[in-house]
Write a protein that holds these residues in place. Structure first.
Motif, PDB file in Angstrom:
ATOM      1  N   GLY A  30      46.278  36.313  59.284  1.00 41.91           N
ATOM      2  CA  GLY A  30      45.667  36.579  57.992  1.00 41.91           C
ATOM      3  C   GLY A  30      44.684  35.488  57.629  1.00 41.91           C
ATOM      4  N   PRO A  31      43.555  35.838  57.035  1.00 45.88           N
ATOM      5  CA  PRO A  31      42.526  34.843  56.715  1.00 45.88           C
ATOM      6  C   PRO A  31      42.919  33.987  55.519  1.00 45.88           C
ATOM      7  CG  PRO A  31      41.871  36.976  55.878  1.00 45.88           C
ATOM      8  CD  PRO A  31      43.149  37.195  56.641  1.00 45.88           C
ATOM      9  N   PRO A  32      42.340  32.780  55.409  1.00 44.66           N
ATOM     10  CA  PRO A  32      42.604  31.917  54.254  1.00 44.66           C
ATOM     11  C   PRO A  32      41.871  32.411  53.012  1.00 44.66           C
ATOM     12  CG  PRO A  32      40.971  30.898  55.658  1.00 44.66           C
ATOM     13  CD  PRO A  32      41.418  32.156  56.368  1.00 44.66           C
ATOM     14  N   GLU A  33      42.163  31.791  51.882  1.00 44.85           N
ATOM     15  CA  GLU A  33      41.481  32.115  50.634  1.00 44.85           C
ATOM     16  C   GLU A  33      39.991  31.791  50.748  1.00 44.85           C
ATOM     17  OE1 GLU A  33      41.693  31.025  45.844  1.00 44.85           O
ATOM     18  OE2 GLU A  33      43.297  30.364  47.201  1.00 44.85           O
ATOM     19  N   PRO A  34      39.124  32.725  50.369  1.00 49.78           N
ATOM     20  CA  PRO A  34      37.679  32.458  50.467  1.00 49.78           C
ATOM     21  C   PRO A  34      37.231  31.396  49.475  1.00 49.78           C
ATOM     22  CG  PRO A  34      38.078  34.543  49.352  1.00 49.78           C
ATOM     23  CD  PRO A  34      39.406  34.078  49.865  1.00 49.78           C
ATOM     24  N   GLN A  35      36.236  30.614  49.877  1.00 47.19           N
ATOM     25  CA  GLN A  35      35.697  29.575  49.001  1.00 47.19           C
ATOM     26  C   GLN A  35      34.893  30.162  47.850  1.00 47.19           C
ATOM     27  OE1 GLN A  35      36.320  26.136  49.295  1.00 47.19           O
ATOM     28  NE2 GLN A  35      37.861  26.968  50.693  1.00 47.19           N
ATOM     29  N   ASP A  36      34.113  31.198  48.133  1.00 46.02           N
ATOM     30  CA  ASP A  36      33.276  31.839  47.113  1.00 46.02           C
ATOM     31  C   ASP A  36      33.633  33.325  47.067  1.00 46.02           C
ATOM     32  OD1 ASP A  36      31.393  32.745  45.351  1.00 46.02           O
ATOM     33  OD2 ASP A  36      29.647  32.180  46.558  1.00 46.02           O
ATOM     34  N   LYS A  37      34.470  33.683  46.125  1.00 43.65           N
ATOM     35  CA  LYS A  37      34.957  35.066  46.075  1.00 43.65           C
ATOM     36  C   LYS A  37      33.844  36.060  45.747  1.00 43.65           C
ATOM     37  CE  LYS A  37      39.623  33.622  44.788  1.00 43.65           C
ATOM     38  NZ  LYS A  37      39.323  32.180  44.816  1.00 43.65           N
ATOM     39  N   ALA A  38      32.863  35.635  44.970  1.00 46.97           N
ATOM     40  CA  ALA A  38      31.803  36.546  44.532  1.00 46.97           C
ATOM     41  C   ALA A  38      30.951  37.047  45.694  1.00 46.97           C
ATOM     42  CB  ALA A  38      30.924  35.869  43.486  1.00 46.97           C
ATOM     43  N   PHE A  44      40.919  40.154  50.623  1.00 45.17           N
ATOM     44  CA  PHE A  44      41.422  39.216  49.611  1.00 45.17           C
ATOM     45  C   PHE A  44      42.949  39.322  49.571  1.00 45.17           C
ATOM     46  CE2 PHE A  44      37.113  40.165  48.426  1.00 45.17           C
ATOM     47  CZ  PHE A  44      36.617  39.036  47.807  1.00 45.17           C
ATOM     48  N   ALA A  45      43.563  38.435  48.780  1.00 48.16           N
ATOM     49  CA  ALA A  45      45.006  38.503  48.551  1.00 48.16           C
ATOM     50  C   ALA A  45      45.266  38.233  47.081  1.00 48.16           C
ATOM     51  CB  ALA A  45      45.749  37.499  49.427  1.00 48.16           C
ATOM     52  N   SER A  46      46.456  38.613  46.628  1.00 53.97           N
ATOM     53  CA  SER A  46      46.775  38.493  45.204  1.00 53.97           C
ATOM     54  C   SER A  46      47.460  37.184  44.833  1.00 53.97           C
ATOM     55  CB  SER A  46      47.668  39.675  44.771  1.00 53.97           C
ATOM     56  OG  SER A  46      46.922  40.864  44.792  1.00 53.97           O
ATOM     57  N   TRP A 287      36.054  45.047  43.610  1.00 53.91           N
ATOM     58  CA  TRP A 287      36.753  44.614  42.395  1.00 53.91           C
ATOM     59  C   TRP A 287      37.001  43.102  42.410  1.00 53.91           C
ATOM     60  CZ3 TRP A 287      37.531  45.166  37.609  1.00 53.91           C
ATOM     61  CH2 TRP A 287      38.579  44.507  36.968  1.00 53.91           C
ATOM     62  N   PHE A 288      37.499  42.581  43.517  1.00 56.52           N
ATOM     63  CA  PHE A 288      37.739  41.143  43.590  1.00 56.52           C
ATOM     64  C   PHE A 288      36.445  40.356  43.402  1.00 56.52           C
ATOM     65  CE2 PHE A 288      41.927  41.943  45.619  1.00 56.52           C
ATOM     66  CZ  PHE A 288      42.676  40.998  44.926  1.00 56.52           C
ATOM     67  N   ARG A 289      35.333  40.885  43.914  1.00 48.68           N
ATOM     68  CA  ARG A 289      34.057  40.181  43.773  1.00 48.68           C
ATOM     69  C   ARG A 289      33.475  40.299  42.371  1.00 48.68           C
ATOM     70  NH1 ARG A 289      33.005  42.070  49.438  1.00 48.68           N
ATOM     71  NH2 ARG A 289      32.256  44.031  48.568  1.00 48.68           N
ATOM     72  N   SER A 290      33.982  41.256  41.582  1.00 45.66           N
ATOM     73  CA  SER A 290      33.376  41.548  40.273  1.00 45.66           C
ATOM     74  C   SER A 290      33.651  40.483  39.217  1.00 45.66           C
ATOM     75  CB  SER A 290      33.897  42.898  39.758  1.00 45.66           C
ATOM     76  OG  SER A 290      35.245  42.770  39.300  1.00 45.66           O
ATOM     77  N   GLY A 291      34.743  39.753  39.372  1.00 41.78           N
ATOM     78  CA  GLY A 291      35.109  38.761  38.366  1.00 41.78           C
ATOM     79  C   GLY A 291      36.017  39.278  37.273  1.00 41.78           C
ATOM     80  N   GLY A 292      36.346  40.587  37.271  1.00 38.10           N
ATOM     81  CA  GLY A 292      37.250  41.131  36.262  1.00 38.10           C
ATOM     82  C   GLY A 292      36.518  41.846  35.145  1.00 38.10           C
ATOM     83  N   ASN A 293      37.287  42.380  34.192  1.00 42.90           N
ATOM     84  CA  ASN A 293      36.762  43.194  33.092  1.00 42.90           C
ATOM     85  C   ASN A 293      36.793  42.384  31.794  1.00 42.90           C
ATOM     86  OD1 ASN A 293      36.390  45.023  30.969  1.00 42.90           O
ATOM     87  ND2 ASN A 293      37.364  46.700  32.068  1.00 42.90           N
ATOM     88  N   PRO A 294      35.645  41.953  31.270  1.00 42.16           N
ATOM     89  CA  PRO A 294      35.637  41.140  30.046  1.00 42.16           C
ATOM     90  C   PRO A 294      36.259  41.854  28.841  1.00 42.16           C
ATOM     91  CG  PRO A 294      33.519  40.996  31.172  1.00 42.16           C
ATOM     92  CD  PRO A 294      34.290  42.084  31.852  1.00 42.16           C
ATOM     93  N   ALA A 295      36.101  43.179  28.752  1.00 40.08           N
ATOM     94  CA  ALA A 295      36.675  43.906  27.615  1.00 40.08           C
ATOM     95  C   ALA A 295      38.198  43.822  27.638  1.00 40.08           C
ATOM     96  CB  ALA A 295      36.204  45.365  27.640  1.00 40.08           C
ATOM     97  N   VAL A 296      38.787  43.951  28.820  1.00 36.25           N
ATOM     98  CA  VAL A 296      40.236  43.802  28.935  1.00 36.25           C
ATOM     99  C   VAL A 296      40.633  42.373  28.586  1.00 36.25           C
ATOM    100  CG1 VAL A 296      42.181  43.803  30.544  1.00 36.25           C
ATOM    101  CG2 VAL A 296      40.511  45.660  30.599  1.00 36.25           C
ATOM    102  N   GLY A 297      39.830  41.406  29.015  1.00 33.27           N
ATOM    103  CA  GLY A 297      40.113  40.018  28.675  1.00 33.27           C
ATOM    104  C   GLY A 297      40.154  39.792  27.178  1.00 33.27           C
TER     105      GLY A 297
END
Length: 381
Positions: A30-38, A44-46, A287-297
């Motif tokens: 399995g690959p390591p955590e990416p340095q730049d997710k965007a 990816f992993a959770s 989705w992982f590259r998106s940064g999430g949903n600001p409205a939900v935040g």
């Protein structure tokens, strides 16, 4: 015999440790955590986070039993790896006194004789003055073995112990699995890996690998991180993790102040109820590259403000994650072929009990049957 564990996340790393410490030949892929997710083009992993709630209490017996088994091994994993990931801050689970989920929680607590403090009314308000609870709330406060874990560090700890016990770790991305006349060929982006058995523990990406897809539903989730200054973090130093059990089954959660890699202290709030289904591998990556949903935040931040009047927040930002569900609301722990097993689907509850889920997956990879309790569903009556 060589057993390939595919997926170096929380369940996969745990399975590799259990197998390696039992003397089996293991390769964890399995690959390591990416340095730049965007900009990351791969999987990816959770577990890319600093805080997940842990507790033995749960409305469902399966999850409570798996959690108890995992929590009992936390200290040994810390000792064997030299890495600390468990923080015993306590956990409060609260909701309307006569709601079905609170009643189920009480039943599991009583059947398992799980030690906790039961609080209501003025006693509850006095015990946790930084929270606001609605009238009629009943809360179960678990102190021993409860609080939060650092999932990043737990995965590192599992991998360190597995490697010390002889496991081989490959930072590759698995592309597929093929059966050969002598075993399995694990196709990766760096070449083929031979194995006799394989355990797929690749979370929401499992169906990208498996010859036949599992009935998994992957949801896009957003969490909000609320930055605290030093004075506010100190004021909340005694805060436990909090889970609020809603009558409709939703369970928003809040973690206490945690120091993150950027040097700042945050409260983390989750419980995204906007059910956006991610249909395929590309959807999950996007989705992982998106940064999430600001409205939900913003919605989550409003919930924190209502639950913690007077909270001083210096800044906030959102992060994306996913939850992977099965139709039974428990992980898919099963043999799917003569040489292939799966341990997939945390159903929003898998982090705290990932060590036991990995152990159960390891048992399947060895051709063994699961205990009866591990075959229970977690569905409303």
């Amino acid at each position: 015999m060589v057993i390939a564990v595919i997926g170096a996340g929380m369940i996969g790393a745990a399975a590799a440790r259990h197998l390696a410490q039992a003397g089996h030949g293991v390769v964890l892929i399995g690959p390591p955590e990416p340095q730049d997710k965007a900009t990351h083009p791969g999987v990816f992993a959770s577990h890319y986070d600093e805080g997940r709630i842990t507790r033995a209490l749960d409305p469902w017996p399966f999850w409570s039993r798996a959690s108890q088994a995992s929590i009992a091994r936390y200290h040994q994993i810390e000792a064997d790896s030299g890495l600390r990931f468990f923080h015993q801050t306590g956990t409060v689970m609260a909701g309307a006194e006569n709601s079905p989920y609170i009643m189920s929680l009480r039943a599991v607590q009583q059947q398992g004789n799980l030690p906790c403090e039961v609080l209501q009314g003025p006693d509850l308000a006095a015990r946790f003055p930084f929270f606001r609870f609605d009238p009629g709330t009943l809360a179960l406060h678990e102190t021993q073995g409860a609080g939060h874990i650092n999932p990043r560090v737990l995965v590192r700890a599992q991998m360190r112990i597995a490697e010390q016990a002889g496991a081989r770790i490959l930072p590759d991305t698995v592309l597929g699995i093929e059966e050969t006349s002598t075993g399995l060929r694990i196709r990766t982006d760096q070449g083929d890996v031979p194995a006799n058995q394989a355990l797929v523990a690749a979370g929401g990406f499992a169906n990208m690998i498996l010859p036949e897809p599992l009935p998994l539903t992957v949801y896009a989730r957003t969490v909000v991180l609320l930055e605290l200054d030093a004075a506010e973090a100190a004021r909340l130093a005694a805060m436990p993790s909090l889970i609020w059990l809603e009558p409709d089954g939703n369970d928003p959660y809040l973690l206490p102040p945690i120091l993150y890699p950027d040097g700042r202290v945050y409260l983390k709030m989750g419980g995204d109820t906007v059910d956006v289904i991610l249909r395929d591998t590309q959807d999950i990556k996007d989705w992982f590259r998106s940064g999430g949903n600001p409205a939900v935040g913003r919605m989550l931040a409003d919930q924190v403000s209502a639950r913690m009047p007077g909270l001083r927040v210096a800044s906030s930002h959102v992060q994306p994650c996913i939850t992977t569900f099965t139709p039974r609301n428990v992980p898919a722990l099963e043999r799917v072929g003569p040489r292939l097993s799966v341990a997939v689907g945390g159903c929003g509850r898998g982090a705290k009990c990932s060590d036991e889920l990995g152990r159960l997956g390891a048992e399947l990879a060895l051709g063994r049957s699961l205990p009866e309790w591990a075959q229970q569903d977690a569905l409303p009556a």
